[in-house]
Scaffold this motif. Sequence first.
Motif, PDB file in Angstrom:
ATOM      1  N   GLY A   1       0.946  -1.345   0.155  1.00 32.07           N
ATOM      2  CA  GLY A   1      -0.085  -0.156   0.119  1.00 32.07           C
ATOM      3  C   GLY A   1       0.773   1.312  -0.281  1.00 32.07           C
ATOM      4  O   GLY A   1       0.376   2.370  -0.009  1.00 32.07           O
ATOM      5  N   LYS A   2       1.894   1.263   0.462  1.00 34.03           N
ATOM      6  CA  LYS A   2       3.068   2.206   0.194  1.00 34.03           C
ATOM      7  C   LYS A   2       3.269   2.719  -1.344  1.00 34.03           C
ATOM      8  O   LYS A   2       3.025   2.008  -2.235  1.00 34.03           O
ATOM      9  N   LYS A   3       3.500   3.879  -1.220  1.00 28.54           N
ATOM     10  CA  LYS A   3       3.890   4.436  -2.865  1.00 28.54           C
ATOM     11  C   LYS A   3       5.250   5.128  -3.032  1.00 28.54           C
ATOM     12  O   LYS A   3       5.898   5.673  -2.065  1.00 28.54           O
ATOM     13  N   THR A   4       5.504   4.943  -4.274  1.00 28.44           N
ATOM     14  CA  THR A   4       6.756   5.777  -4.673  1.00 28.44           C
ATOM     15  C   THR A   4       6.592   6.299  -6.069  1.00 28.44           C
ATOM     16  O   THR A   4       5.622   5.955  -6.651  1.00 28.44           O
ATOM     17  N   GLU A   5       7.584   7.202  -6.766  1.00 26.41           N
ATOM     18  CA  GLU A   5       7.480   7.587  -7.865  1.00 26.41           C
ATOM     19  C   GLU A   5       8.791   7.596  -8.607  1.00 26.41           C
ATOM     20  O   GLU A   5       9.853   7.299  -8.082  1.00 26.41           O
ATOM     21  N   ALA A   6       8.681   7.801 -10.112  1.00 26.60           N
ATOM     22  CA  ALA A   6       9.730   7.773 -10.995  1.00 26.60           C
ATOM     23  C   ALA A   6       9.416   8.572 -12.250  1.00 26.60           C
ATOM     24  O   ALA A   6       8.173   8.691 -12.321  1.00 26.60           O
ATOM     25  N   VAL A   7      10.069   8.929 -13.013  1.00 25.31           N
ATOM     26  CA  VAL A   7      10.062   9.951 -13.965  1.00 25.31           C
ATOM     27  C   VAL A   7      10.651   9.333 -15.317  1.00 25.31           C
ATOM     28  O   VAL A   7      11.979   8.993 -15.311  1.00 25.31           O
ATOM     29  N   TYR A   8       9.848   9.178 -16.433  1.00 25.76           N
ATOM     30  CA  TYR A   8      10.643   9.087 -17.860  1.00 25.76           C
ATOM     31  C   TYR A   8      10.527  10.344 -18.405  1.00 25.76           C
ATOM     32  O   TYR A   8       9.908  11.202 -18.635  1.00 25.76           O
ATOM     33  N   MET A   9      11.618  10.420 -18.979  1.00 24.33           N
ATOM     34  CA  MET A   9      12.311  11.653 -19.906  1.00 24.33           C
ATOM     35  C   MET A   9      12.720  11.109 -21.208  1.00 24.33           C
ATOM     36  O   MET A   9      14.022  10.888 -21.215  1.00 24.33           O
ATOM     37  N   PRO A  10      12.049  11.094 -22.252  1.00 29.57           N
ATOM     38  CA  PRO A  10      12.792  10.871 -23.585  1.00 29.57           C
ATOM     39  C   PRO A  10      13.418  12.265 -24.226  1.00 29.57           C
ATOM     40  O   PRO A  10      12.911  13.259 -23.997  1.00 29.57           O
ATOM     41  N   TYR A  11      14.558  11.801 -24.748  1.00 34.09           N
ATOM     42  CA  TYR A  11      15.193  13.003 -25.484  1.00 34.09           C
ATOM     43  C   TYR A  11      15.508  12.512 -26.911  1.00 34.09           C
ATOM     44  O   TYR A  11      15.086  11.344 -27.285  1.00 34.09           O
ATOM     45  N   GLU A  12      15.983  13.164 -27.738  1.00 35.76           N
ATOM     46  CA  GLU A  12      15.944  13.273 -29.122  1.00 35.76           C
ATOM     47  C   GLU A  12      16.940  11.914 -29.236  1.00 35.76           C
ATOM     48  O   GLU A  12      16.627  11.025 -30.202  1.00 35.76           O
ATOM     49  N   ASN A  13      17.962  11.724 -28.625  1.00 29.45           N
ATOM     50  CA  ASN A  13      19.017  10.513 -28.744  1.00 29.45           C
ATOM     51  C   ASN A  13      19.012   9.463 -27.667  1.00 29.45           C
ATOM     52  O   ASN A  13      19.981   8.696 -27.569  1.00 29.45           O
ATOM     53  N   ARG A  14      18.124   9.755 -26.775  1.00 25.31           N
ATOM     54  CA  ARG A  14      18.153   8.642 -25.524  1.00 25.31           C
ATOM     55  C   ARG A  14      16.675   8.653 -24.791  1.00 25.31           C
ATOM     56  O   ARG A  14      16.211   9.952 -24.853  1.00 25.31           O
ATOM     57  N   LYS A  15      16.658   7.661 -24.081  1.00 21.30           N
ATOM     58  CA  LYS A  15      15.488   7.635 -23.032  1.00 21.30           C
ATOM     59  C   LYS A  15      16.099   7.299 -21.782  1.00 21.30           C
ATOM     60  O   LYS A  15      16.867   6.521 -21.647  1.00 21.30           O
TER      61      LYS A  15
END
Length: 343
Positions: free
Chosen positions: A79-93
């Motif tokens: 039930g606990k929570k955490t977060e992450a972020v996806y950041m796409p760039y032109e030449n990398r993810k």
Amino acid sequence: MESLLELFPEELPLEGFRKRQLAHWIWARGARSFAEMTDLPKALRASLEERYSLSAFQLVEAYPSQDGSVKYLFTLWDGKKTEAVYMPYENRKTVCLSSMVGCPAGCTFCATGALGFGRNLTAGEILDQLRAIAYHQGISPRDIRNVVLMGMGEPLLNLDNVLKAARLMLHPEGLALSPRRVTLSTVGIPRGILRLAEEDLGLRLALSLHAPDDETRRRIIPTAHRYRVAEIMEAVRAYYQTTRRRVTFEYTLLKGINDHPWQARALAGLLKGISAHVNLIPFNPWEGSPVEGTPRKDILAFAEELKRLGVPTSIRFSRGRDVGAACGQLALKAPPSLVPPQL
């Protein structure tokens, strides 16, 4: 139920060819269920499903930003929570992963620090953030080639799990990442920095320094009284002497606190003798923050003073500010204007 994400490919509960198939489904294909593994016998899939788990989350919510990045909010099985972020760039993810629920450091400019400490994440929970993001982006986990451990938590206070996750990221039958593409960010835990040097996995080290002197740093990071700047820098110098790898220094600029010219000169003095790069980070506001960001003209002046003194410096503007995904904004909250899309 045991998580297969905690196991290295050679430890998977099959033999020979089947073991390689299973590893490929987990790490190259990013399978979220055994039913997807259609080249494994049906009876074997059923047996694996009874004994093992492939997911660390009971719910995944995604919040897309106007700049193309996406904040992911994960609800864990307890039930606990955490977060992450996806950041796409032109030449990398790139993905920014968390190592904890909340954070014990308590940095005044950081919404995560205001939450306090929940618990450490397991290695499987750290890794499954990347796998879940890849799944919901419709790509292979191996399409993500840059990882920054800069989300929720202090990685060096959860080092056993972080190192296990990192080894699986680097494993040729795991995520097969180059160690130069994995960056670990710390607020400065000397014993952890020294252990990183001993382990020498080749990861990049980023130190969230934020002030060149103890008095200012304690204003910004209340827990900084445990380790003096000199003690942290001694560990960083030992790390550099052992690994010969450049260290990045993260520095969030706060109005009237750590943005004076004398502090730029003091910071430059600290970095003499090591290969270093300074990332200046404009403050990303959040509800209830007790501090303000440095004005743009003063950020530029601080950067120019560092460059004048020979310090390689850049200004890092964070992505995802509109959905609370920028550096220092992760707070386990959906953006107020958005209805959470359940994935």
